[in-house]
Write a protein that holds these residues in place. Structure first.
Motif, short mmCIF file in Angstrom:
data_model
loop_
_atom_site.label_atom_id
_atom_site.label_comp_id
_atom_site.label_asym_id
_atom_site.label_seq_id
_atom_site.Cartn_x
_atom_site.Cartn_y
_atom_site.Cartn_z
N LEU A 137 -4.39 1.63 -2.22
CA LEU A 137 -4.42 2.74 -1.76
C LEU A 137 -5.26 2.46 -0.38
O LEU A 137 -5.40 1.72 -0.11
N LYS A 138 -5.18 3.62 0.84
CA LYS A 138 -5.84 2.66 2.09
C LYS A 138 -7.08 3.45 1.83
O LYS A 138 -7.36 4.95 2.42
N ILE A 139 -8.24 2.98 1.56
CA ILE A 139 -9.56 3.70 1.35
C ILE A 139 -10.73 2.76 1.91
O ILE A 139 -10.11 1.42 1.81
N ILE A 197 -7.37 -0.73 -6.19
CA ILE A 197 -6.01 -0.11 -6.99
C ILE A 197 -5.55 0.39 -8.12
O ILE A 197 -7.08 0.43 -8.40
N CYS A 198 -4.78 1.44 -7.89
CA CYS A 198 -4.77 2.96 -8.87
C CYS A 198 -3.98 2.92 -9.94
O CYS A 198 -2.40 1.85 -9.76
N SER A 236 0.84 -0.97 0.02
CA SER A 236 -0.04 -0.39 0.15
C SER A 236 1.12 0.65 -0.08
O SER A 236 1.18 1.41 0.41
N LEU A 237 0.55 1.87 -0.93
CA LEU A 237 0.85 3.28 -0.99
C LEU A 237 2.34 3.70 -1.27
O LEU A 237 3.20 4.40 -0.03
N LEU A 282 4.70 7.05 3.63
CA LEU A 282 3.87 7.16 4.23
C LEU A 282 3.71 7.79 5.02
O LEU A 282 2.63 8.16 5.62
N ASP A 283 4.61 8.35 5.41
CA ASP A 283 4.07 9.35 7.33
C ASP A 283 4.01 10.27 6.19
O ASP A 283 3.01 11.19 7.24
#
Length: 585
Positions: A389-391, A397-398, A195-196, A201-202
């Protein structure tokens, strides 16, 4: 305290380490307080086995602000002290520093030091968060997982908190074992597993929470649509966060067109954050009137070629754009050489607006469709990357096209390639095709077709309900207590219903599940199984309305009781208490 794996035998060394790797990188799966984690530092060391525990006790963080540099500095100091004594007897270990992010933005972050002892088949997790931070994300005591006689063993200290110990034993250990069972050595990971991966990430964590506070909470309060605001608002906040971080790398404000923008929230956030854009959709939404005047939203019937005449954006966005999904890279390719795209596919469609049909039964339709779209993007000349993505959506997936596979002087040649591929996909002749033909090609009508079973012929619905109820009532003992019927999996219902009825149903609604929901007074679905719903009394209905804080003006005993007329034993409730009317049809 040792807890042995009771879930699977014969765990291999390779699958053990792969499952531990998942635990390190995806701790949020088993830790509901954790939003995610990031690896801050890794260090490979050669130390004497007897000194491993000593080094774990030696490395303690002084503060969380400079955790990475503090960690590396402490390890370096320790190695200097240990010098090179007995090098031939030293074992190689890997030390990892991980930062855990809390779901509640106001809580303290946590830091774990993880020691992987490959030769001992053991991994130890140690909390190294500064005590003054009072973290609440991971156990404050040390614990370990080992592979002993092909079984995974969890070890915790005798004085460990009972509640946390139970969580490790009943939640974390079974999941680690499950991952060991699922992961086959040397087999590729799942499609786009990380993910991401394309953003920090931060930074994402910080930006998401800023936007959530800035836009999300207020938008949820005023949401005028019939959709769930907690899902749709925060999903668009997350997508906006991702795009803003991508655009930060380009150092300048971007222009964009959101194709099929729906509620327009993504356009609103991106515009308010300093990027000039336009959202277009086939239908206007109620919420559009609530946005400021500077938010550009246009109601129009979208055709694959008219979008770039509206705005020459540097980004074309397709967020759950359905029928227009395969057209997003086409629009970007035709706009300009420097035009990029962001595409988040949901429903699988072909270029001609028909549903995409899976070709390979060994893959899911979603995976195969993503691969198909990625291939198309690359054929159009885009260097296409994927990210997860975190959704809250299951389709997360994009695809991102930020660079071309060819030089700018080849642009016209690739336009011809795009033109030929599109013509072939929609079945147009390669000779004599004009832009007008493509302009006339529409992927969706302005008026949305009702697809909730209300337009299905009532005779079709009645026949399908009869097929289901006949099965559920098989073997009904007339002289015994009221028979609540059999159960059947939804997937197995297909075999009970004639194909012509299923076809008629599917043409007007989502299918069987929609029909079952519309007849919830007869059926209930639990864990994928269909069964009869026990009739409810007047008091039960009233109590349910109070619990849901609904009004008390619902009229009882107006609709005819289905069970009274159709069940061999009639309704199990007395006519005075049944919420439906006991009357012959």
């Amino acid at each position: 305290m040792e807890v042995k794996n009771q879930y699977i035998t014969a765990v291999t060394v390779n699958s053990f380490w792969q499952s531990i790797n998942v635990l390190i990188n995806k701790s949020h799966i088993v830790n509901k307080r954790c939003w995610g984690s990031t690896v801050l530092a890794k260090q490979n060391l050669k130390i004497l086995p007897c000194n491993i525990e000593a080094i774990l006790d030696f490395v303690k963080l002084k503060n969380g602000v400079n955790a990475r540099s503090t960690f590396v500095h402490l390890l370096t100091d320790y190695l200097t002290v240990q010098s090179t004594k007995d090098d031939e007897n030293k074992a190689e270990v890997e030390i990892i520093l991980v930062e855990l992010f809390p779901k509640n933005y106001g809580e303290s972050h946590a830091y774990q030091m993880i020691c992987l002892q490959k030769t001992e088949l053991k991994v130890k997790f140690i909390d190294v968060t500064p005590r003054e931070d009072k973290q609440n994300l991971c156990p404050t005591f040390s614990y370990s997982f080992s592979l002993i006689n092909n079984e995974i063993v969890l070890k915790t200290p005798a004085d460990a908190s009972e509640k946390v110990n139970q969580w490790l034993k009943n939640t974390v250990l079974p999941q680690v074992v499950k991952w060991s069972k699922e992961i086959v050595p040397n087999k590729a990971h799942k499609f786009c597993n990380k993910s991401l991966a394309l953003v920090s990430l931060d930074k994402y964590y910080e930006k998401y929470n800023q936007l959530k506070l800035k836009y999300g909470k207020e938008m949820v309060k005023i949401w005028p649509e019939c959709t769930d605001p907690t899902k749709f608002v925060y999903e668009d906040v997350a997508i906006a966060t991702y795009l803003l971080l991508l655009w930060e790398e380009q150092m300048t404000s971007q222009t964009f067109v959101d194709v099929g923008c729906g509620n327009g929230l993504l356009v609103y956030i991106l515009t308010m954050e300093g990027h000039d854009g336009l959202g277009v959709d086939v239908r206007k939404r109620k919420i559009w009137d609530l946005y400021p005047d500077n938010i550009k939203l246009k109601e129009m019937t979208v055709t694959p070629t008219n979008i770039h005449t509206i705005s020459h954006g540097t980004w074309i966005i397709g967020n759950h754009s359905d029928e227009l999904t395969p057209w997003i890279p086409v629009i970007a390719a035709r706009s300009s050489y420097k035009c990029n795209f962001f595409l988040l596919p949901c429903c699988a469609y072909n270029f001609d607006g028909t549903k995409y049909q899976r070709q390979n039964s060994s893959k899911s339709q979603y995976t195969e469709y993503l691969e198909y779209i990625q291939t198309v993007c690359q054929e159009f000349g885009f260097e296409t990357k994927m990210d997860r993505l975190k959704i809250p959506s299951t389709k997360r997936i994009c695809l991102i096209g930020r660079q071309r596979l060819y030089e700018e002087d080849e642009y016209d040649k690739y336009l011809d390639v795009v033109h030929e591929i599109v013509n072939e996909q929609i079945g147009l002749s390669l000779n004599g095709v004009t832009n007008n033909e493509l302009n006339d090609f529409k992927t969706r009508d302005p008026v949305e077709k009702v697809r909730n079973c209300t337009q299905v012929d009532k005779g079709v619905c009645s026949q399908i309900i009869m097929c289901i109820t006949n099965y559920l009532l098989e073997g009904c003992p007339l002289e015994a207590d009221w028979y609540c019927g059999k159960k059947i999996q939804i997937n197995d219902l297909v075999d009970l219903i004639p194909s012509n009825l299923l076809k008629a149903l599917k043409s007007e609604c989502g299918g069987l599940q929609t029909l079952l929901r519309n007849n919830h007074h007869i059926f209930e679905v639990q864990k994928g199984c269909v069964q009869f719903r026990f009739p409810r009394t007047i008091e039960e209905v009233k109590k349910n309305m109070i619990n849901k804080k609904q009004g008390n003006d619902v009229k009882m005993q107006v609709k005819i009781c289905w069970f009274y007329n159709n069940h061999p034993q009639k309704c199990p409730l007395d006519r005075s208490v049944c919420s439906f009317l006991h009357e012959k049809l």
